[in-house]
Design a protein around this motif. Structure first.
Motif, short mmCIF file in Angstrom:
data_model
loop_
_atom_site.label_atom_id
_atom_site.label_comp_id
_atom_site.label_asym_id
_atom_site.label_seq_id
_atom_site.Cartn_x
_atom_site.Cartn_y
_atom_site.Cartn_z
N LEU A 1 26.46 -79.93 6.20
CA LEU A 1 25.34 -80.60 6.80
C LEU A 1 24.28 -81.04 5.81
CD1 LEU A 1 25.36 -77.94 10.11
CD2 LEU A 1 25.97 -79.92 9.59
N PRO A 2 23.17 -81.39 6.70
CA PRO A 2 22.08 -81.82 5.21
C PRO A 2 21.30 -80.25 5.04
CG PRO A 2 21.98 -82.58 7.35
CD PRO A 2 22.96 -82.33 7.90
N LYS A 3 20.91 -80.34 4.03
CA LYS A 3 20.16 -78.78 3.51
C LYS A 3 18.97 -78.88 4.08
CE LYS A 3 22.59 -79.09 -0.38
NZ LYS A 3 23.87 -78.98 0.18
N LEU A 4 19.04 -77.58 4.68
CA LEU A 4 17.89 -76.96 5.62
C LEU A 4 17.14 -75.61 4.73
CD1 LEU A 4 20.47 -76.39 8.93
CD2 LEU A 4 18.81 -78.54 8.47
N ASP A 5 15.75 -75.78 5.59
CA ASP A 5 15.22 -74.54 5.15
C ASP A 5 15.27 -73.44 5.67
OD1 ASP A 5 13.42 -76.66 3.50
OD2 ASP A 5 11.63 -77.50 5.26
N ASN A 6 15.34 -72.89 4.90
CA ASN A 6 15.22 -70.79 5.47
C ASN A 6 16.78 -70.69 6.85
OD1 ASN A 6 13.76 -70.71 3.29
ND2 ASN A 6 12.21 -70.30 4.91
N ASP A 7 16.28 -70.97 8.09
CA ASP A 7 16.48 -69.93 9.03
C ASP A 7 16.86 -71.20 10.03
OD1 ASP A 7 18.35 -67.80 7.96
OD2 ASP A 7 16.39 -66.65 8.97
N GLU A 8 15.99 -72.35 9.06
CA GLU A 8 15.99 -73.35 10.28
C GLU A 8 17.41 -74.01 11.03
OE1 GLU A 8 14.40 -78.43 9.87
OE2 GLU A 8 15.59 -77.49 8.36
N LYS A 9 17.46 -74.46 12.46
CA LYS A 9 18.50 -74.66 13.38
C LYS A 9 18.35 -75.86 13.67
CE LYS A 9 20.01 -71.10 13.61
NZ LYS A 9 21.41 -70.16 13.53
N ILE A 10 19.40 -76.77 13.82
CA ILE A 10 19.21 -78.29 14.41
C ILE A 10 20.16 -78.90 15.57
CG2 ILE A 10 19.18 -78.72 12.01
CD1 ILE A 10 22.41 -79.28 11.76
N ILE A 11 19.33 -79.52 15.60
CA ILE A 11 20.44 -80.80 17.26
C ILE A 11 21.64 -81.32 16.51
CG2 ILE A 11 20.03 -81.50 19.30
CD1 ILE A 11 17.13 -80.05 19.36
N ALA A 12 22.99 -81.94 16.70
CA ALA A 12 23.63 -82.48 16.45
C ALA A 12 23.50 -83.35 17.54
CB ALA A 12 24.78 -81.90 15.78
N ILE A 13 23.07 -84.80 17.45
CA ILE A 13 23.51 -85.71 18.52
C ILE A 13 23.66 -86.89 17.64
CG2 ILE A 13 21.08 -86.92 18.12
CD1 ILE A 13 20.99 -87.14 20.70
N HIS A 14 24.96 -87.47 18.88
CA HIS A 14 25.69 -88.64 18.75
C HIS A 14 26.25 -89.41 19.50
CE1 HIS A 14 28.71 -85.43 19.06
NE2 HIS A 14 29.84 -87.09 19.56
N ASN A 15 26.62 -90.97 19.40
CA ASN A 15 26.81 -91.20 20.92
C ASN A 15 28.63 -91.02 20.87
OD1 ASN A 15 26.83 -92.62 17.91
ND2 ASN A 15 27.74 -94.16 19.39
N HIS A 16 28.77 -91.46 22.33
CA HIS A 16 30.14 -92.03 22.50
C HIS A 16 30.61 -92.62 23.33
CE1 HIS A 16 31.76 -87.00 21.93
NE2 HIS A 16 31.92 -87.70 21.08
N PRO A 17 31.37 -93.95 22.91
CA PRO A 17 30.88 -95.39 22.95
C PRO A 17 31.87 -95.35 23.76
CG PRO A 17 32.00 -95.37 20.59
CD PRO A 17 31.88 -93.75 21.04
N ASN A 18 32.88 -94.62 23.95
CA ASN A 18 34.50 -94.31 25.47
C ASN A 18 33.98 -93.56 26.24
OD1 ASN A 18 33.89 -92.16 23.39
ND2 ASN A 18 36.33 -91.77 23.35
N ASN A 19 32.39 -93.28 26.62
CA ASN A 19 31.82 -92.29 27.80
C ASN A 19 32.42 -91.28 27.93
OD1 ASN A 19 29.93 -94.97 27.84
ND2 ASN A 19 31.88 -95.97 28.91
#
Length: 172
Positions: A71-89
């Motif tokens: 994952l990208p480098k984060l600050d301390n206890d930072e949480k992330i949302i991982a979003i991506h597309n699905h072309p096959n629906n």
């Protein structure tokens, strides 16, 4: 079917972050991932700050996705949302499940289908599996395949896994 360039589509993301502005940013990145890959079987992934929805990093994943190894480098206890597309629906894949499982920094994973469906997954208060050893990963991948075949594709497999682990999974 929901039109992805509509207010109804934006409403699907309400409550994902701690503010309406953040939720709107998440919906905009979902839309961007779809538009970047319109007519192709490629995927983009955006890593966003889970509180604000602001962009941390953008990756091109290639043909029908790919694996995230770090994952990208984060600050301390930072949480992330991982979003991506699905072309096959379709729902989340086993690779998506493994990514969510292995990276505790991911608060929520979102798959934006090109037909307007949006899939949400979170560990919440559930538990994670040990998927770091190849034999453990292979066991669960085979189990996923059995659920895929017997219960109804990736959606059925994920519902079975998520339910057993106490994860949160829903589709809007």
């Amino acid at each position: 079917m929901v039109v992805i360039k509509s207010e109804e589509y934006v409403q699907k993301f309400i409550g994902v972050t701690s503010s309406f502005e953040g939720d709107k940013l998440v919906s905009e990145y979902a839309l961007q991932a779809i538009l970047n890959n319109e007519g192709n079987n490629t995927e983009d992934a955006y890593f966003l700050n889970a509180k604000s929805g602001e962009l941390i990093e953008h990756y091109k994943l290639g043909e029908l996705g790919g694996s995230i190894f770090e994952l990208p480098k984060l600050d301390n206890d930072e949480k992330i949302i991982a979003i991506h597309n699905h072309p096959n629906n379709v729902s989340f894949s086993f690779k998506d499940f493994v990514t969510m499982n292995n990276f505790s920094e991911i608060k929520t994973m979102i798959a934006a289908a090109h037909n307007g469906a949006v899939y949400f997954m979170s560990v919440g208060n559930g538990r994670r599996l040990s998927l770091y050893e190849d034999n453990q990963k292979l066991y669960y991948e085979n189990l996923w395949g059995r659920f895929y075949r017997d219960i109804g594709g990736d959606d059925g497999a994920l519902r079975e896994f998520a339910g057993g682990l106490g994860w949160i999974f829903y589709v809007k």
